[in-house]
Design a protein around this motif. Structure first.
Motif, PDB file in Angstrom:
ATOM      1  N   THR A  84       0.846  -1.189   0.000  1.00  0.00           N
ATOM      2  CA  THR A  84       0.000   0.000   0.000  1.00  0.00           C
ATOM      3  C   THR A  84       0.882   1.240   0.000  1.00  0.00           C
ATOM      4  O   THR A  84       1.633   1.477   0.953  1.00  0.00           O
ATOM      5  CB  THR A  84      -0.922   0.018   1.235  1.00  0.00           C
ATOM      6  OG1 THR A  84      -1.692  -1.181   1.247  1.00  0.00           O
ATOM      7  CG2 THR A  84      -1.840   1.229   1.205  1.00  0.00           C
ATOM      8  N   GLN A  90       0.869   7.674  -3.791  1.00  0.00           N
ATOM      9  CA  GLN A  90      -0.354   7.429  -4.563  1.00  0.00           C
ATOM     10  C   GLN A  90      -0.713   8.637  -5.410  1.00  0.00           C
ATOM     11  O   GLN A  90      -1.093   8.504  -6.574  1.00  0.00           O
ATOM     12  CB  GLN A  90      -1.521   7.095  -3.635  1.00  0.00           C
ATOM     13  CG  GLN A  90      -1.422   5.753  -2.973  1.00  0.00           C
ATOM     14  CD  GLN A  90      -2.548   5.517  -1.969  1.00  0.00           C
ATOM     15  OE1 GLN A  90      -3.259   6.435  -1.566  1.00  0.00           O
ATOM     16  NE2 GLN A  90      -2.694   4.266  -1.553  1.00  0.00           N
ATOM     17  N   ALA A  91      -0.576   9.827  -4.831  1.00  0.00           N
ATOM     18  CA  ALA A  91      -0.930  11.047  -5.558  1.00  0.00           C
ATOM     19  C   ALA A  91      -0.001  11.278  -6.749  1.00  0.00           C
ATOM     20  O   ALA A  91      -0.455  11.697  -7.822  1.00  0.00           O
ATOM     21  CB  ALA A  91      -0.895  12.253  -4.614  1.00  0.00           C
ATOM     22  N   VAL A  93       1.423   9.017  -8.536  1.00  0.00           N
ATOM     23  CA  VAL A  93       1.007   8.073  -9.575  1.00  0.00           C
ATOM     24  C   VAL A  93      -0.295   8.541 -10.207  1.00  0.00           C
ATOM     25  O   VAL A  93      -0.408   8.635 -11.437  1.00  0.00           O
ATOM     26  CB  VAL A  93       0.865   6.647  -8.992  1.00  0.00           C
ATOM     27  CG1 VAL A  93       0.237   5.711 -10.019  1.00  0.00           C
ATOM     28  CG2 VAL A  93       2.223   6.118  -8.538  1.00  0.00           C
ATOM     29  N   ALA A  94      -1.292   8.845  -9.389  1.00  0.00           N
ATOM     30  CA  ALA A  94      -2.617   9.209  -9.890  1.00  0.00           C
ATOM     31  C   ALA A  94      -2.606  10.481 -10.728  1.00  0.00           C
ATOM     32  O   ALA A  94      -3.347  10.587 -11.707  1.00  0.00           O
ATOM     33  CB  ALA A  94      -3.589   9.364  -8.717  1.00  0.00           C
ATOM     34  N   GLU A  95      -1.780  11.426 -10.367  1.00  0.00           N
ATOM     35  CA  GLU A  95      -1.754  12.723 -11.062  1.00  0.00           C
ATOM     36  C   GLU A  95      -0.647  12.800 -12.114  1.00  0.00           C
ATOM     37  O   GLU A  95      -0.389  13.868 -12.650  1.00  0.00           O
ATOM     38  CB  GLU A  95      -1.592  13.853 -10.051  1.00  0.00           C
ATOM     39  CG  GLU A  95      -2.720  13.965  -9.053  1.00  0.00           C
ATOM     40  CD  GLU A  95      -4.065  14.256  -9.701  1.00  0.00           C
ATOM     41  OE1 GLU A  95      -4.095  14.958 -10.737  1.00  0.00           O
ATOM     42  OE2 GLU A  95      -5.089  13.777  -9.180  1.00  0.00           O
ATOM     43  N   HIS A  96      -0.011  11.676 -12.389  1.00  0.00           N
ATOM     44  CA  HIS A  96       1.061  11.608 -13.399  1.00  0.00           C
ATOM     45  C   HIS A  96       2.167  12.612 -13.086  1.00  0.00           C
ATOM     46  O   HIS A  96       2.684  13.273 -13.985  1.00  0.00           O
ATOM     47  CB  HIS A  96       0.504  11.815 -14.816  1.00  0.00           C
ATOM     48  CG  HIS A  96      -0.633  10.902 -15.129  1.00  0.00           C
ATOM     49  ND1 HIS A  96      -0.464   9.554 -15.350  1.00  0.00           N
ATOM     50  CD2 HIS A  96      -1.970  11.134 -15.209  1.00  0.00           C
ATOM     51  CE1 HIS A  96      -1.643   9.000 -15.570  1.00  0.00           C
ATOM     52  NE2 HIS A  96      -2.573   9.930 -15.490  1.00  0.00           N
ATOM     53  N   ASN A 142       1.928  18.708 -13.409  1.00  0.00           N
ATOM     54  CA  ASN A 142       1.405  17.486 -12.777  1.00  0.00           C
ATOM     55  C   ASN A 142       2.020  17.250 -11.401  1.00  0.00           C
ATOM     56  O   ASN A 142       1.380  16.647 -10.535  1.00  0.00           O
ATOM     57  CB  ASN A 142       1.635  16.282 -13.680  1.00  0.00           C
ATOM     58  CG  ASN A 142       0.745  16.321 -14.902  1.00  0.00           C
ATOM     59  OD1 ASN A 142      -0.185  17.108 -14.989  1.00  0.00           O
ATOM     60  ND2 ASN A 142       1.036  15.469 -15.870  1.00  0.00           N
ATOM     61  N   ARG A 145      -0.047  19.316  -9.139  1.00  0.00           N
ATOM     62  CA  ARG A 145      -1.324  18.622  -8.935  1.00  0.00           C
ATOM     63  C   ARG A 145      -1.163  17.471  -7.949  1.00  0.00           C
ATOM     64  O   ARG A 145      -2.031  17.241  -7.111  1.00  0.00           O
ATOM     65  CB  ARG A 145      -1.847  18.066 -10.266  1.00  0.00           C
ATOM     66  CG  ARG A 145      -2.575  19.059 -11.077  1.00  0.00           C
ATOM     67  CD  ARG A 145      -3.293  18.352 -12.241  1.00  0.00           C
ATOM     68  NE  ARG A 145      -3.407  19.318 -13.297  1.00  0.00           N
ATOM     69  CZ  ARG A 145      -3.089  19.126 -14.557  1.00  0.00           C
ATOM     70  NH1 ARG A 145      -2.657  17.957 -14.972  1.00  0.00           N
ATOM     71  NH2 ARG A 145      -3.225  20.088 -15.431  1.00  0.00           N
ATOM     72  N   ALA A 146      -0.068  16.745  -8.085  1.00  0.00           N
ATOM     73  CA  ALA A 146       0.174  15.611  -7.196  1.00  0.00           C
ATOM     74  C   ALA A 146       0.309  16.071  -5.748  1.00  0.00           C
ATOM     75  O   ALA A 146      -0.221  15.429  -4.839  1.00  0.00           O
ATOM     76  CB  ALA A 146       1.429  14.851  -7.636  1.00  0.00           C
ATOM     77  N   ALA A 149      -3.140  16.959  -4.491  1.00  0.00           N
ATOM     78  CA  ALA A 149      -3.909  15.733  -4.253  1.00  0.00           C
ATOM     79  C   ALA A 149      -3.412  15.010  -3.003  1.00  0.00           C
ATOM     80  O   ALA A 149      -4.215  14.480  -2.223  1.00  0.00           O
ATOM     81  CB  ALA A 149      -3.817  14.809  -5.478  1.00  0.00           C
ATOM     82  N   ALA A 153      -5.524  14.091   0.338  1.00  0.00           N
ATOM     83  CA  ALA A 153      -5.592  12.716   0.829  1.00  0.00           C
ATOM     84  C   ALA A 153      -5.130  12.620   2.268  1.00  0.00           C
ATOM     85  O   ALA A 153      -5.753  11.908   3.080  1.00  0.00           O
ATOM     86  CB  ALA A 153      -4.752  11.801  -0.063  1.00  0.00           C
TER      87      ALA A 153
END
Length: 163
Positions: A84, A90-91, A93-96, A142, A145-146, A149, A153
């Motif tokens: 995990t 995670q952010a 990865v998710a936000e490139h 990005n 953005r990450a 994000a 989170a």
């Protein structure tokens, strides 16, 4: 000639004899086998080697291992919980917020420290917190953005734990 060094790395004490000229980044990678901390430039320009030293983001290519004696070092390897990913990871990865990924550990560690100081950072605080970390692939939109994000989170996780 070596000097005795005791450093807590990712919650585990390590005691070794190190040459006084050994950089912390090389000690982490070569002695402890923690290769998530990258050597990008060897001149403190890029931030790929960023770790937390007693909670503060530092470029480990600018710190001698003997200077970290008695300190606590946190590397990117400590963030995930098994399979995990940490919310900051995670952010990204998710936000490139990564492309080749070479600079990513440094950005992740700088972001982790930034969010500890500023849980809901402004764009100016994000830029200041990531100053000194360079990405040659993605551009920074990005990455910003990450970080946003990740902040959301982390705040959501904190709210759930208080409920």
């Amino acid at each position: 000639m070596t000097e005795p060094v005791s450093i807590v790395v990712n919650g585990r004490r390590h005691e070794h004899g190190v040459e006084p000229r050994t950089l912390l980044v090389h000690h982490l990678r070569e002695t402890l086998g923690l290769t998530g901390t990258h050597v990008g430039c060897d001149t403190s320009q890029c931030g790929a080697c960023t770790v937390l030293l007693d909670g503060e983001a530092v470029k480990s290519c600018t710190v001698f291992a003997v200077q970290a004696h008695g300190c606590e070092v946190t590397t990117v390897e400590s963030l995930a919980d098994g399979d995990t990913l940490h919310p900051v990871q995670q952010a990204f990865v998710a936000e490139h917020g990564l492309q080749c990924g070479y600079c990513t550990p440094g950005f992740v560690m700088a972001t982790t420290e930034l969010l500890g100081r500023h849980p809901d950072p402004t764009d100016d605080q994000i830029r200041a917190g990531l100053d000194g970390n360079l990405c040659r692939c993605t551009g920074y939109v990005n990455i910003l953005r990450a970080v946003r994000a990740a902040a959301a989170a982390v705040q959501a996780a904190a709210a759930r734990s208080q409920a």
